[in-house]
Motif scaffolding. Structure first.
Motif, PDB file in Angstrom:
ATOM      1  N   LYS A 118       0.825  -1.208   0.000  1.00 56.12           N
ATOM      2  CA  LYS A 118       0.000   0.000   0.000  1.00 56.12           C
ATOM      3  C   LYS A 118       0.860   1.259   0.000  1.00 56.12           C
ATOM      4  CE  LYS A 118      -3.304  -2.859   0.111  1.00 56.12           C
ATOM      5  NZ  LYS A 118      -3.861  -3.273  -1.204  1.00 56.12           N
ATOM      6  N   GLN A 119       2.139   1.103   0.248  1.00 60.03           N
ATOM      7  CA  GLN A 119       3.088   2.207   0.156  1.00 60.03           C
ATOM      8  C   GLN A 119       4.428   1.655  -0.310  1.00 60.03           C
ATOM      9  OE1 GLN A 119       3.133   3.769   4.117  1.00 60.03           O
ATOM     10  NE2 GLN A 119       4.311   2.070   4.967  1.00 60.03           N
ATOM     11  N   VAL A 120       5.317   2.535  -0.704  1.00 63.30           N
ATOM     12  CA  VAL A 120       6.596   2.102  -1.273  1.00 63.30           C
ATOM     13  C   VAL A 120       7.400   1.313  -0.238  1.00 63.30           C
ATOM     14  CG1 VAL A 120       7.652   4.324  -0.723  1.00 63.30           C
ATOM     15  CG2 VAL A 120       8.694   2.855  -2.437  1.00 63.30           C
ATOM     16  N   PRO A 121       7.896   0.123  -0.588  1.00 55.43           N
ATOM     17  CA  PRO A 121       8.712  -0.659   0.351  1.00 55.43           C
ATOM     18  C   PRO A 121      10.133  -0.110   0.438  1.00 55.43           C
ATOM     19  CG  PRO A 121       8.519  -1.821  -1.731  1.00 55.43           C
ATOM     20  CD  PRO A 121       7.632  -0.608  -1.833  1.00 55.43           C
ATOM     21  N   ALA A 122      10.779  -0.374   1.559  1.00 60.32           N
ATOM     22  CA  ALA A 122      12.158   0.082   1.750  1.00 60.32           C
ATOM     23  C   ALA A 122      13.128  -0.881   1.070  1.00 60.32           C
ATOM     24  CB  ALA A 122      12.474   0.165   3.236  1.00 60.32           C
ATOM     25  N   MET A 123      14.110  -0.336   0.409  1.00 58.98           N
ATOM     26  CA  MET A 123      15.146  -1.159  -0.208  1.00 58.98           C
ATOM     27  C   MET A 123      16.082  -1.681   0.894  1.00 58.98           C
ATOM     28  SD  MET A 123      16.370  -2.326  -3.097  1.00 58.98           S
ATOM     29  CE  MET A 123      15.651  -1.265  -4.369  1.00 58.98           C
ATOM     30  N   PRO A 124      16.278  -2.993   0.984  1.00 64.58           N
ATOM     31  CA  PRO A 124      17.180  -3.535   2.017  1.00 64.58           C
ATOM     32  C   PRO A 124      18.579  -2.948   1.902  1.00 64.58           C
ATOM     33  CG  PRO A 124      15.883  -5.282   1.006  1.00 64.58           C
ATOM     34  CD  PRO A 124      15.646  -4.050   0.182  1.00 64.58           C
ATOM     35  N   ALA A 125      19.241  -2.790   3.036  1.00 64.83           N
ATOM     36  CA  ALA A 125      20.575  -2.188   3.049  1.00 64.83           C
ATOM     37  C   ALA A 125      21.588  -3.011   2.262  1.00 64.83           C
ATOM     38  CB  ALA A 125      21.040  -2.015   4.496  1.00 64.83           C
ATOM     39  N   ASP A 126      21.384  -4.328   2.207  1.00 64.12           N
ATOM     40  CA  ASP A 126      22.326  -5.193   1.514  1.00 64.12           C
ATOM     41  C   ASP A 126      21.880  -5.542   0.090  1.00 64.12           C
ATOM     42  OD1 ASP A 126      20.170  -6.753   2.187  1.00 64.12           O
ATOM     43  OD2 ASP A 126      21.354  -8.449   2.954  1.00 64.12           O
ATOM     44  N   ALA A 127      20.918  -4.809  -0.436  1.00 62.12           N
ATOM     45  CA  ALA A 127      20.396  -5.108  -1.775  1.00 62.12           C
ATOM     46  C   ALA A 127      21.454  -4.869  -2.843  1.00 62.12           C
ATOM     47  CB  ALA A 127      19.179  -4.248  -2.061  1.00 62.12           C
ATOM     48  N   THR A 128      21.420  -5.679  -3.876  1.00 59.69           N
ATOM     49  CA  THR A 128      22.295  -5.505  -5.032  1.00 59.69           C
ATOM     50  C   THR A 128      21.460  -5.026  -6.217  1.00 59.69           C
ATOM     51  OG1 THR A 128      21.985  -7.820  -5.676  1.00 59.69           O
ATOM     52  CG2 THR A 128      23.882  -7.300  -4.272  1.00 59.69           C
ATOM     53  N   GLU A 129      22.105  -4.439  -7.182  1.00 56.32           N
ATOM     54  CA  GLU A 129      21.361  -3.897  -8.320  1.00 56.32           C
ATOM     55  C   GLU A 129      20.595  -4.988  -9.062  1.00 56.32           C
ATOM     56  OE1 GLU A 129      23.014  -0.642 -10.727  1.00 56.32           O
ATOM     57  OE2 GLU A 129      22.784  -2.006 -12.437  1.00 56.32           O
ATOM     58  N   ALA A 130      21.203  -6.120  -9.274  1.00 59.40           N
ATOM     59  CA  ALA A 130      20.539  -7.219  -9.969  1.00 59.40           C
ATOM     60  C   ALA A 130      19.756  -8.073  -8.966  1.00 59.40           C
ATOM     61  CB  ALA A 130      21.561  -8.080 -10.699  1.00 59.40           C
ATOM     62  N   ALA A 131      18.461  -8.204  -9.180  1.00 61.63           N
ATOM     63  CA  ALA A 131      17.624  -9.020  -8.303  1.00 61.63           C
ATOM     64  C   ALA A 131      17.756 -10.488  -8.695  1.00 61.63           C
ATOM     65  CB  ALA A 131      16.166  -8.577  -8.416  1.00 61.63           C
ATOM     66  N   ASN A 132      17.346 -11.358  -7.799  1.00 61.94           N
ATOM     67  CA  ASN A 132      17.355 -12.791  -8.077  1.00 61.94           C
ATOM     68  C   ASN A 132      16.188 -13.131  -8.984  1.00 61.94           C
ATOM     69  OD1 ASN A 132      17.922 -15.537  -7.963  1.00 61.94           O
ATOM     70  ND2 ASN A 132      16.703 -15.824  -6.107  1.00 61.94           N
ATOM     71  N   ARG A 133      16.481 -13.550 -10.201  1.00 61.17           N
ATOM     72  CA  ARG A 133      15.442 -13.823 -11.182  1.00 61.17           C
ATOM     73  C   ARG A 133      15.510 -15.245 -11.701  1.00 61.17           C
ATOM     74  NH1 ARG A 133      12.766  -9.801 -14.153  1.00 61.17           N
ATOM     75  NH2 ARG A 133      13.122  -7.692 -13.348  1.00 61.17           N
ATOM     76  N   ARG A 134      14.402 -15.685 -12.248  1.00 61.18           N
ATOM     77  CA  ARG A 134      14.330 -16.976 -12.921  1.00 61.18           C
ATOM     78  C   ARG A 134      13.958 -16.720 -14.379  1.00 61.18           C
ATOM     79  NH1 ARG A 134       9.542 -21.466 -12.305  1.00 61.18           N
ATOM     80  NH2 ARG A 134      10.453 -23.073 -13.645  1.00 61.18           N
ATOM     81  N   TYR A 135      14.724 -17.308 -15.292  1.00 56.41           N
ATOM     82  CA  TYR A 135      14.430 -17.155 -16.706  1.00 56.41           C
ATOM     83  C   TYR A 135      13.940 -18.486 -17.272  1.00 56.41           C
ATOM     84  CZ  TYR A 135      16.723 -12.671 -16.216  1.00 56.41           C
ATOM     85  OH  TYR A 135      17.052 -11.406 -15.804  1.00 56.41           O
TER      86      TYR A 135
END
Length: 223
Positions: A118-135
């Motif tokens: 319902k509002q913008v979530p906080a970016m984790p402090a240890d976040a990396t630019e590339a998210a974990n994705r499945r192709y």
């Protein structure tokens, strides 16, 4: 384009909807309302099935088979009793329309994300630019390129991406929110990369990046 995986991933197969394939032929605001209402209706009626499809998708399309789903059966469920087809009938009845699986995926990513936050979530402090994705396909060069761009966009401007999804498609507010992301859009382009960055596509990248980073695998709604 990478070769589809077995099981029938069909990135550009046209699927029946009431969404305007060529919204420039009608008032953009009307087309935007139509698009938004259709997306909200489908996700609210079939959330579990849509979530499973999204988990088995990438920026090139949806692998229905991997989600234990049949494309035909899924769209029959939507068409049953026309439960999402009667919205804004003055616009919808101009013709029976269609969209690609990729476009439908973007629409559902947006609704799945907004249903949880319902509002913008906080970016984790240890976040990396590339998210974990499945192709879904081996190599998936195009899908990976698009995914990395969406990840970068949300990493650099989470609040801007979130604000964009909370505007009505086709509105002046949407255009303003997309323009406000211009610095991040420019910073995320890789040398030699060419992307179509109209307002609708920026919105689709925002939806992809936000859902992948914050909503994927999440059950229920967030405060």
């Amino acid at each position: 384009m990478a070769k589809p995986a077995s099981g029938g991933m069909q990135p550009e197969a046209q699927i029946g909807t009431r969404f305007l394939k060529k919204p420039t032929e009608v008032n953009p605001r009307e087309a935007g309302i139509e698009r938004k209402n259709f997306g909200r209706c489908v996700y609210s009626r079939l959330p579990d099935r849509v979530d499973k499809l999204l988990e088995n998708s990438d920026p090139e399309g949806i692998e229905y088979f991997g989600a234990g789903e049949s494309q035909e059966r899924f769209w029959q469920a939507i068409g049953k009793d026309n439960f999402c087809g009667g919205l804004n009938s003055a616009v919808s009845e101009r013709r029976q329309l269609s969209m690609s699986n990729s476009a439908f995926r973007s629409l559902m990513l947006e609704e799945a994300y907004l249903a949880r936050f319902k509002q913008v979530p906080a970016m984790p402090a240890d976040a990396t630019e590339a998210a974990n994705r499945r192709y879904m396909t081996e190599g998936a060069t195009t899908a990976r390129s698009l995914g990395l761009f969406a990840d970068c966009l949300v990493f650099r401007d989470t609040a801007g991406a979130d604000a964009l999804l909370r505007t009505m498609p086709g509105s002046d507010e949407e255009k303003q929110a997309a323009r406000a992301m211009a610095p991040s859009l420019g910073a995320c382009l890789v040398r030699g990369q060419t992307l179509s960055l109209n307002t609708a596509n920026v919105r689709a990248f925002a939806a992809d990046g936000l859902w992948t980073r914050f909503a994927r695998g999440m059950k229920g709604a967030s405060e």
